[in-house]
Scaffold this motif. Sequence first.
Motif, PDB file in Angstrom:
ATOM      1  N   ARG A   1      23.730  -6.143   5.661  1.00 19.68           N
ATOM      2  CA  ARG A   1      24.687  -5.109   5.277  1.00 19.68           C
ATOM      3  C   ARG A   1      25.364  -5.399   3.936  1.00 19.68           C
ATOM      4  N   VAL A   2      24.568  -5.829   2.990  1.00 19.49           N
ATOM      5  CA  VAL A   2      25.092  -6.005   1.639  1.00 19.49           C
ATOM      6  C   VAL A   2      24.596  -4.842   0.771  1.00 19.49           C
ATOM      7  N   LYS A   3      25.355  -4.532  -0.249  1.00 17.58           N
ATOM      8  CA  LYS A   3      24.987  -3.455  -1.154  1.00 17.58           C
ATOM      9  C   LYS A   3      24.087  -4.001  -2.259  1.00 17.58           C
ATOM     10  N   THR A   4      23.162  -3.166  -2.705  1.00 12.22           N
ATOM     11  CA  THR A   4      22.215  -3.583  -3.741  1.00 12.22           C
ATOM     12  C   THR A   4      22.116  -2.513  -4.816  1.00 12.22           C
ATOM     13  N   ALA A   5      21.832  -2.956  -6.036  1.00  8.51           N
ATOM     14  CA  ALA A   5      21.575  -2.043  -7.157  1.00  8.51           C
ATOM     15  C   ALA A   5      20.308  -2.503  -7.849  1.00  8.51           C
ATOM     16  N   PHE A   6      19.409  -1.568  -8.111  1.00  9.35           N
ATOM     17  CA  PHE A   6      18.134  -1.862  -8.754  1.00  9.35           C
ATOM     18  C   PHE A   6      18.139  -1.255 -10.145  1.00  9.35           C
ATOM     19  N   ALA A   7      18.027  -2.108 -11.160  1.00 10.65           N
ATOM     20  CA  ALA A   7      18.280  -1.679 -12.540  1.00 10.65           C
ATOM     21  C   ALA A   7      17.033  -1.190 -13.281  1.00 10.65           C
ATOM     22  N   SER A   8      16.319  -0.244 -12.695  1.00 11.18           N
ATOM     23  CA  SER A   8      15.378   0.532 -13.512  1.00 11.18           C
ATOM     24  C   SER A   8      16.215   1.698 -14.043  1.00 11.18           C
ATOM     25  N   SER A   9      17.128   1.361 -14.947  1.00 11.25           N
ATOM     26  CA  SER A   9      18.326   2.167 -15.171  1.00 11.25           C
ATOM     27  C   SER A   9      18.258   3.165 -16.309  1.00 11.25           C
ATOM     28  N   PHE A  10      17.069   3.410 -16.870  1.00  9.44           N
ATOM     29  CA  PHE A  10      17.003   4.426 -17.919  1.00  9.44           C
ATOM     30  C   PHE A  10      17.084   5.849 -17.365  1.00  9.44           C
ATOM     31  N   CYS A  11      17.197   5.982 -16.045  1.00 11.16           N
ATOM     32  CA  CYS A  11      17.511   7.294 -15.483  1.00 11.16           C
ATOM     33  C   CYS A  11      18.908   7.734 -15.886  1.00 11.16           C
ATOM     34  N   TYR A  12      19.707   6.807 -16.457  1.00 10.06           N
ATOM     35  CA  TYR A  12      21.049   7.130 -16.939  1.00 10.06           C
ATOM     36  C   TYR A  12      21.080   7.437 -18.431  1.00 10.06           C
ATOM     37  N   MET A  13      19.923   7.620 -19.043  1.00 11.83           N
ATOM     38  CA  MET A  13      19.914   8.061 -20.433  1.00 11.83           C
ATOM     39  C   MET A  13      20.571   9.434 -20.520  1.00 11.83           C
TER      40      MET A  13
ATOM     41  N   SER B   1      33.961  -2.000  -3.972  1.00 17.62           N
ATOM     42  CA  SER B   1      35.421  -1.896  -3.846  1.00 17.62           C
ATOM     43  C   SER B   1      35.842  -0.715  -2.981  1.00 17.62           C
ATOM     44  N   CYS B   2      34.859  -0.103  -2.288  1.00 14.42           N
ATOM     45  CA  CYS B   2      35.101   1.009  -1.364  1.00 14.42           C
ATOM     46  C   CYS B   2      35.602   2.266  -2.068  1.00 14.42           C
ATOM     47  N   GLU B   3      35.228   2.433  -3.338  1.00  8.61           N
ATOM     48  CA  GLU B   3      35.520   3.670  -4.055  1.00  8.61           C
ATOM     49  C   GLU B   3      34.319   4.607  -3.937  1.00  8.61           C
ATOM     50  N   SER B   4      34.577   5.888  -4.041  1.00  9.45           N
ATOM     51  CA  SER B   4      33.516   6.884  -3.946  1.00  9.45           C
ATOM     52  C   SER B   4      32.671   6.893  -5.216  1.00  9.45           C
ATOM     53  N   VAL B   5      31.350   6.882  -5.059  1.00 12.55           N
ATOM     54  CA  VAL B   5      30.439   6.918  -6.214  1.00 12.55           C
ATOM     55  C   VAL B   5      29.276   7.846  -5.913  1.00 12.55           C
ATOM     56  N   GLU B   6      28.616   8.293  -6.983  1.00 11.03           N
ATOM     57  CA  GLU B   6      27.391   9.059  -6.834  1.00 11.03           C
ATOM     58  C   GLU B   6      26.271   8.125  -6.348  1.00 11.03           C
ATOM     59  N   PRO B   7      25.250   8.658  -5.669  1.00 13.18           N
ATOM     60  CA  PRO B   7      24.126   7.798  -5.257  1.00 13.18           C
ATOM     61  C   PRO B   7      23.490   7.098  -6.460  1.00 13.18           C
ATOM     62  N   TYR B   8      23.091   5.853  -6.280  1.00 16.84           N
ATOM     63  CA  TYR B   8      22.428   5.096  -7.344  1.00 16.84           C
ATOM     64  C   TYR B   8      21.242   4.349  -6.751  1.00 16.84           C
ATOM     65  N   GLN B   9      20.366   3.868  -7.610  1.00 14.76           N
ATOM     66  CA  GLN B   9      19.153   3.207  -7.125  1.00 14.76           C
ATOM     67  C   GLN B   9      19.463   1.847  -6.511  1.00 14.76           C
ATOM     68  N   THR B  10      18.812   1.573  -5.398  1.00 14.12           N
ATOM     69  CA  THR B  10      19.029   0.342  -4.657  1.00 14.12           C
ATOM     70  C   THR B  10      17.689  -0.370  -4.437  1.00 14.12           C
ATOM     71  N   PHE B  11      17.708  -1.399  -3.609  1.00  8.22           N
ATOM     72  CA  PHE B  11      16.467  -2.100  -3.273  1.00  8.22           C
ATOM     73  C   PHE B  11      15.486  -1.189  -2.539  1.00  8.22           C
ATOM     74  N   LYS B  12      15.962  -0.082  -1.997  1.00  9.51           N
ATOM     75  CA  LYS B  12      15.043   0.893  -1.386  1.00  9.51           C
ATOM     76  C   LYS B  12      14.026   1.348  -2.426  1.00  9.51           C
ATOM     77  N   GLU B  13      14.528   1.806  -3.587  1.00 12.71           N
ATOM     78  CA  GLU B  13      13.629   2.226  -4.652  1.00 12.71           C
ATOM     79  C   GLU B  13      12.860   1.050  -5.231  1.00 12.71           C
ATOM     80  N   GLY B  14      13.519  -0.098  -5.377  1.00 11.39           N
ATOM     81  CA  GLY B  14      12.857  -1.278  -5.920  1.00 11.39           C
ATOM     82  C   GLY B  14      11.649  -1.690  -5.101  1.00 11.39           C
TER      83      GLY B  14
END
Length: 374
Positions: A116-128, A346-359
């Motif tokens: 139950r840890v959060k993950t972020a996968f940085a194939s991050s040019f989707c934020y161009m 930090s339990c703040e609301s955010v838009e969905p982002y890429q995680t290890f699921k996509e990785g």
Amino acid sequence: MTNRKKVLVFGTGFAGQGHTKAFRDAGAEVVGIVGRNPNVVKEVAKKLDIPYFGSDWAKALEQCQPDIVSIATPGGAHVEPITQAINAGCHVFCDKPLSESGNSATTLYQLALEKRVKTAFASSFCYMPHIIQAKQMVAKGLIGEPLEVECISHFNLDKHIPFGWSHRIENGGGRLNNNFTHLVSIVTSVIGENILSFHGEVRNDMPKAPVVQGVHNFMERRNFIPKDLNDPSLEWKDCDVEWSYTVLMQLESRTPAKQPVSVLFKHGGLVPRFNEDHIVFHGSKGSIYIKGNYGGGPLYLLDQEGDKQWKEVALPEEINQLLPNIEDDTQRSWTHLAIQLVKDVSCESVEPYQTFKEGSEYQEIIDIIRNGNK
């Protein structure tokens, strides 16, 4: 200040230093950095004013007690440190590729879910910026029903860049790992995340590479190309990765469409370009054309029901306000993703982002393409 999330970075090169800036800009505290070379990690820590440095990852996890770890080493070195970090209860920010194989990447994803840890996968040019603009335009129906996408790029890399992690599959090398991952994230962010089918072919245009000492920063490797490639004392090593690929894919459109959206990914790592690299989204009523291999811009719209002329469309100011005020595309994208992860942790609301699921999904796709399957 006491609520700032603590971050431990693994990797001292271009990505490690970029991740450090990203998390600082995200309001986190970078408490330590780890690298394989004790002298280099000491030098980088001093340069970046990071209090803890060392070459023992397990020891650093124990002493720094981070909330988040940032993995900025080549993909072949990801599995063990990520596994240790997840088991220590850390959230994980990882650069692409997630690992060297689909099996190990999926194991990491499943472990993160279990712990139950959060993950972020940085194939991050989707934020161009222009990619976000295209996503908004497609959602508004400006091109009608999405029909097809083409991603065309030719990098003309030097065939004699020194041997390193990018030349071997087990080290996380290859253009699928380090180019295709970005493009899949771009296209799925605009069209829809549900990948229906795919197949492709790869080609290795660089069977051997010269062995040169002193290359630390991936971005500076061209500076180390030997002046005399015919020197009989020069050592060469075999390369087993693809430098060019062609992939066909079908996506389910997020915008209502009668049929799957066809996608062409065509990348030549070692061949020259004649015209601009580009990304195009075609629809039943119009098309969006973005210059640049990762959609750097500018962006043009063609209205098939209007004057049928390509017209440049300015970037909306709201997108500039959404993203960090950073000129460099890579750094801005890392920082934006780091902000999402820090807020989420930090339990703040955010838009969905890429995680290890996509990785893990991307890595399984890469394995299948390399094996010539569908």
